[in-house]
Design an enzyme around this catalytic site. Structure first.
Site, short mmCIF file in Angstrom:
data_model
loop_
_atom_site.label_atom_id
_atom_site.label_comp_id
_atom_site.label_asym_id
_atom_site.label_seq_id
_atom_site.Cartn_x
_atom_site.Cartn_y
_atom_site.Cartn_z
N SER A 103 47.56 44.22 46.60
CA SER A 103 48.58 44.73 47.53
C SER A 103 47.97 45.62 48.61
O SER A 103 46.91 46.22 48.43
CB SER A 103 49.61 45.56 46.76
OG SER A 103 50.14 44.82 45.70
N1 SAH Z 1 48.58 44.80 40.88
C1 SAH Z 1 47.62 43.84 41.40
C2 SAH Z 1 48.21 42.85 42.38
C3 SAH Z 1 49.02 41.90 41.69
S1 SAH Z 1 49.32 40.32 42.39
C4 SAH Z 1 46.42 44.53 42.02
O1 SAH Z 1 46.40 45.76 42.12
O2 SAH Z 1 45.50 43.82 42.41
C5 SAH Z 1 50.46 39.81 41.14
C6 SAH Z 1 49.83 39.45 39.83
O3 SAH Z 1 50.88 39.22 38.91
C7 SAH Z 1 49.01 38.17 39.89
O4 SAH Z 1 47.72 38.40 39.44
C8 SAH Z 1 49.77 37.23 38.96
O5 SAH Z 1 48.95 36.34 38.25
C9 SAH Z 1 50.47 38.20 38.03
N2 SAH Z 1 51.66 37.68 37.34
C10 SAH Z 1 52.61 36.82 37.79
N3 SAH Z 1 53.53 36.59 36.85
C11 SAH Z 1 53.18 37.32 35.77
C12 SAH Z 1 53.74 37.51 34.46
N4 SAH Z 1 54.85 36.89 34.09
N5 SAH Z 1 53.11 38.35 33.62
C13 SAH Z 1 51.98 38.99 33.97
N6 SAH Z 1 51.39 38.84 35.17
C14 SAH Z 1 51.99 38.04 36.06
#
Ligand code: SAH
Length: 252
Positions: A103
Site C-alpha cells: 500500500s
Molecule cells: N499489507 C500488505 C499489502 C497487502 S495487499 C503490505 O503491507 O504489503 C493484500 C494482500 O491480501 C495480498 O497479499 C493478498 O494475497 C492478501 N489476501 C487476499 N485475500 C486474503 C485472504 N482471504 N486471507 C489472507 N490474505 C488475503
C-alpha cells in the site's frame, strides 16, 4: 645450509611476505568499497524515508507519534523487489510478487492511526503481502498476528520480518476470512484487501471496545472504521480507497 639454499629461503620468505601483503590490501580495499556503497545507500534511503514522513504523512495530518516513529524507522525499500527500491518511498502503492501490492505509505499510516494501538494491544492483520504493514504494527505492539492467503508471500514476509528482528510478529499462511480464533479476541483488526462485505468471524473476534479497519466494496471501495461496543458495532466511512480484492471463502 649452503649459501645457495639460504638465498633460496630468503627469496621464498620475501615472496611470502609479498603475497600476504597483496592479500591484506585486496581484502581492505574490497571491504572498504563494499561498505562505502552500502553506507551511501543507507544514507540515501534514510533521507528519502524522513522526507516521506514529513511530506506525505505529517502534512496530511497524521499525528500518532508511534506511527510516525515506526515509519521513520522501517527500511521500506527492503519490502519491495530490487527494481522498485528507488520508488519505495514515493507517494503511491507498488507491485509485489503474485500480482499483489504494497500500500501507499499514507494509507498504511492512516489505517494504523485509526486502530489506536499501543505496546499492549493484540493486533490481527489480514493480508500480510510484503510484510511492511505488519512491521509497522510490530514496531508499536508486542503481539501481532498476520495471515496471508498466498503461501509464497507468507513465507517471504515471515523470513524478512525475522531477519529484521520483528519477534512480536507471527505470520501464518491461510485464508484470513475466519480470523485466528486460537489467539483472539483482538484489540484491533486491520484488513488490507478489499472485501465485498465485513466478514462476521472478524467482528466476532474483536474485543468490546476494539477497532477494525477494512476496505469495503468492489471497484469503488471505502475505508470503513468499525468500533465494537456492548450492543453491537458502529461503522464509519473514512476515505475512498483502492485495494486488491480479498479472495478465498468470502467469494463463495
Ligand atoms: N499489507 C500488505 C499489502 C497487502 S495487499 C503490505 O503491507 O504489503 C493484500 C494482500 O491480501 C495480498 O497479499 C493478498 O494475497 C492478501 N489476501 C487476499 N485475500 C486474503 C485472504 N482471504 N486471507 C489472507 N490474505 C488475503
Amino acid at each position: 645450509m649452503t649459501k645457495k639454499e639460504s638465498v633460496y629461503f630468503a627469496k621464498m620468505r620475501d615472496f611470502s611476505f609479498l603475497l600476504i601483503y597483496i592479500i591484506i590490501m585486496f581484502t581492505i580495499f574490497s571491504c572498504a568499497g563494499q561498505s562505502e556503497s552500502d553506507f551511501n545507500d543507507d544514507k540515501k534511503y534514510e533521507s528519502l524515508r524522513q522526507q516521506m514522513v514529513e511530506t506525505q504523512i505529517i502534512r496530511r495530518n497524521i499525528t500518532d507519534q508511534n506511527v510516525l516513529k515506526a515509519m521513520r524507522t522501517i527500511p521500506r525499500h527492503l519490502f519491495v523487489s530490487k527494481r522498485y527500491q528507488a520508488e519505495a518511498y514515493d507517494d503511491h502503492p507498488l507491485p509485489i510478487a503474485d500480482g499483489q501490492t504494497i500500500s501507499q505509505p499514507y494509507i498504511v499510516a492512516i489505517m494504523t492511526e485509526l486502530i489506536q494501538i499501543d505496546s499492549s494491544s493484540k493486533v490481527l492483520e489480514i493480508g500480510t503481502g510484503s510484510g511492511y504493514q505488519a512491521a509497522v504494527l510490530g514496531e508499536i505492539s508486542n503481539s501481532v498476528y498476520s495471515i496471508e492467503i498466498i503461501q509464497g508471500l507468507a513465507e517471504r514476509a515471515e523470513q524478512l520480518l525475522d531477519s529484521l528482528g520483528y519477534k512480536s510478529v507471527q505470520v501464518r499462511a491461510g485464508d484470513g476470512y475466519k480470523g485466528w480464533p486460537e489467539v483472539g479476541p483482538f484489540d484491533a483488526i486491520i484488513v488490507t484487501a478489499a472485501a465485498p462485505e465485513i466478514p462476521q468471524p472478524l467482528i466476532d473476534q474483536l474485543k468490546i471496545g476494539g477497532r477494525m479497519v477494512i476496505p469495503v466494496g468492489e471497484s469503488n471501495q471505502d475505508l470503513i472504521l468499525i468500533t465494537k461496543n456492548e450492543t453491537g458495532i458502529v461503522k464509519k466511512s473514512v476515505i475512498p480507497v483502492r485495494f486488491v480484492p480479498m479472495t478465498g471463502e468470502i467469494l463463495e
